[in-house]
Design an enzyme around this catalytic site. Structure first.
Site, PDB file in Angstrom:
ATOM      1  N   LYS A  52       0.838  -1.205   0.000  1.00 46.92           N
ATOM      2  CA  LYS A  52       0.000   0.000   0.000  1.00 46.92           C
ATOM      3  C   LYS A  52       0.874   1.257   0.000  1.00 46.92           C
ATOM      4  O   LYS A  52       0.664   2.181  -0.781  1.00 46.92           O
ATOM      5  CB  LYS A  52      -0.930  -0.005   1.228  1.00 46.92           C
ATOM      6  CG  LYS A  52      -2.036  -1.058   1.145  1.00 46.92           C
ATOM      7  CD  LYS A  52      -2.817  -1.209   2.451  1.00 46.92           C
ATOM      8  CE  LYS A  52      -3.833  -2.349   2.326  1.00 46.92           C
ATOM      9  NZ  LYS A  52      -4.591  -2.607   3.562  1.00 46.92           N
ATOM     10  N   GLN A  96      -4.274  -1.537   9.942  1.00 51.38           N
ATOM     11  CA  GLN A  96      -4.254  -2.838   9.278  1.00 51.38           C
ATOM     12  C   GLN A  96      -4.810  -3.923  10.198  1.00 51.38           C
ATOM     13  O   GLN A  96      -4.450  -3.995  11.377  1.00 51.38           O
ATOM     14  CB  GLN A  96      -2.818  -3.179   8.827  1.00 51.38           C
ATOM     15  CG  GLN A  96      -2.693  -4.429   7.988  1.00 51.38           C
ATOM     16  CD  GLN A  96      -3.371  -4.330   6.618  1.00 51.38           C
ATOM     17  OE1 GLN A  96      -3.568  -3.241   6.080  1.00 51.38           O
ATOM     18  NE2 GLN A  96      -3.739  -5.465   6.057  1.00 51.38           N
ATOM     19  N   ASP A 119     -10.689   3.159   4.688  1.00 53.23           N
ATOM     20  CA  ASP A 119     -11.020   1.731   4.584  1.00 53.23           C
ATOM     21  C   ASP A 119     -12.532   1.536   4.435  1.00 53.23           C
ATOM     22  O   ASP A 119     -12.982   0.458   4.041  1.00 53.23           O
ATOM     23  CB  ASP A 119     -10.589   0.996   5.864  1.00 53.23           C
ATOM     24  CG  ASP A 119      -9.320   0.177   5.679  1.00 53.23           C
ATOM     25  OD1 ASP A 119      -9.059  -0.270   4.552  1.00 53.23           O
ATOM     26  OD2 ASP A 119      -8.614  -0.020   6.684  1.00 53.23           O
TER      27      ASP A 119
HETATM   28  N1  GUN Z   1      -6.796  -6.730   6.376  1.00 57.22           N
HETATM   29  C1  GUN Z   1      -7.208  -7.411   5.282  1.00 57.22           C
HETATM   30  N2  GUN Z   1      -7.796  -6.583   4.389  1.00 57.22           N
HETATM   31  C2  GUN Z   1      -7.756  -5.340   4.944  1.00 57.22           C
HETATM   32  C3  GUN Z   1      -8.204  -4.074   4.495  1.00 57.22           C
HETATM   33  O1  GUN Z   1      -8.776  -3.893   3.406  1.00 57.22           O
HETATM   34  N3  GUN Z   1      -7.970  -3.034   5.355  1.00 57.22           N
HETATM   35  C4  GUN Z   1      -7.346  -3.197   6.564  1.00 57.22           C
HETATM   36  N4  GUN Z   1      -7.193  -2.115   7.349  1.00 57.22           N
HETATM   37  N5  GUN Z   1      -6.928  -4.378   7.006  1.00 57.22           N
HETATM   38  C5  GUN Z   1      -7.130  -5.443   6.190  1.00 57.22           C
END
Ligand code: GUN
Length: 298
Positions: A52, A96, A119
């Site tokens: 990311k 995350q 998110d």
């Molecule tokens: N863990 C797995 N997918 C995601 C996501 O899209 N966002 C976040 N913050 N954690 C994740």
């Protein structure tokens, strides 16, 4: 069979995002800024967050990774979130998941200012999604919708079987695909670990969205000829012959399923890169104040 190339699609969208960033800079504004919070050192989470941050740089975003030890207290994480909520130099941030067990994910999600919740996990943003108001859609469902759209895959009147009911993927994609939109207008069956006769249900699917996190779970005898198969799975499985020691496995037994499909996403290179795109698009929307007006707390 047509391979849905998430990598190539994401590259094209990245070029579109770059143009928007250049326009922001040309107006004299600063670049969009995404912050990612990583608690602990889960290997898979490290990879996802690293990707990311790297992709932010590619499109000209500013990005910051805040890392904390897994002994971090919930109250300490909430303090970090409150500071980011107030920080005018940050457009959006993510925590995350998964978090260490002693931290309550609902408390964390609720502490994030909805205007910076790129998110799309905050109850306000999920509620706005259900009400079809402007919102940050969760990144993975947003990425899947764009793949369906860009590949002109007919969804109207189709039977879509979603496997997995997580708040991150299964539940929101079920809502999005059942709405009166394009893509959308599907008849959706949401299945999960307690579903009996899953094979029979899958065999009725025109579109399968596999989001269960069990490697190679969807076998060829569960898929009808001509189905569209979207594989959200990304589990690390041991592969001693590789330098990394692991490979990424999807939820679909791709080797045997692909030949039955009209369209299918590979792993890696399918949904994964599009999830990052969804996040970047939400961050851009925040920087442009397109969802929430500037400086107005919800
Ligand atoms: N863990 C797995 N997918 C995601 C996501 O899209 N966002 C976040 N913050 N954690 C994740």
């Amino acid at each position: 069979m047509i391979l849905i190339d998430g990598k190539e699609t994401s590259q094209r969208i990245k070029e579109e995002i770059k143009v928007e960033v250049e326009a922001i800079l040309a107006q004299g504004d600063r670049a969009p800024h995404l912050v990612a919070i990583l608690v602990g050192n889960d290997g898979a989470s490290e990879t996802y967050v690293g990707n990311k941050i790297r992709t932010c740089k590619e499109v000209g975003f500013e990005s910051t990774l805040l890392r904390f030890d897994d002994s971090m207290k919930e109250s300490e994480l909430i303090k970090v979130i409150k500071d980011l909520n107030e920080d005018e130099g940050v457009d959006g941030f993510i925590v995350q998941l998964p978090l260490p067990k002693h931290i309550n994910v609902h408390h964390i999600t609720a502490a994030i200012d909805p205007a910076k919740d790129v998110d799309g996990f905050h109850p306000v943003n999920l509620g706005r999604m259900v009400e079809e108001l402007p919102t940050y859609l969760p990144a993975t469902p947003k990425g899947i919708m764009q793949l369906l759209e860009r590949y002109n895959i007919e969804t109207s009147g189709k039977h879509c079987v979603v496997i997995g009911r997580s708040n991150i993927v299964g539940t929101p994609i079920s809502i999005l695909l059942s709405r009166n939109t394009n893509p959308g207008n599907c008849t959706v069956t949401l299945t999960h670990s307690r579903t009996s006769n899953l094979k029979e249900i899958c065999l009725q699917a025109d579109i399968i969205i596999a989001a269960i996190g069990v490697p190679y779970f969807i076998k060829a005898d569960m898929v009808k000829d001509g189905a569209v198969v979207i594989d959200v799975g990304m589990t690390r499985v041991q592969a001693p012959e590789l330098k990394s020691g692991f490979r990424l496995a999807g939820d679909v037994d791709f080797k045997n399923v692909a030949e039955k499909c009209s369209y299918i996403t590979p792993v890696p290179g399918g949904v994964g890169p599009m999830t990052i795109i969804g996040l970047l698009q939400n961050t851009l929307l925040s920087a442009q104040h397109r969802i929430y007006p500037a400086h107005v707390k919800q």
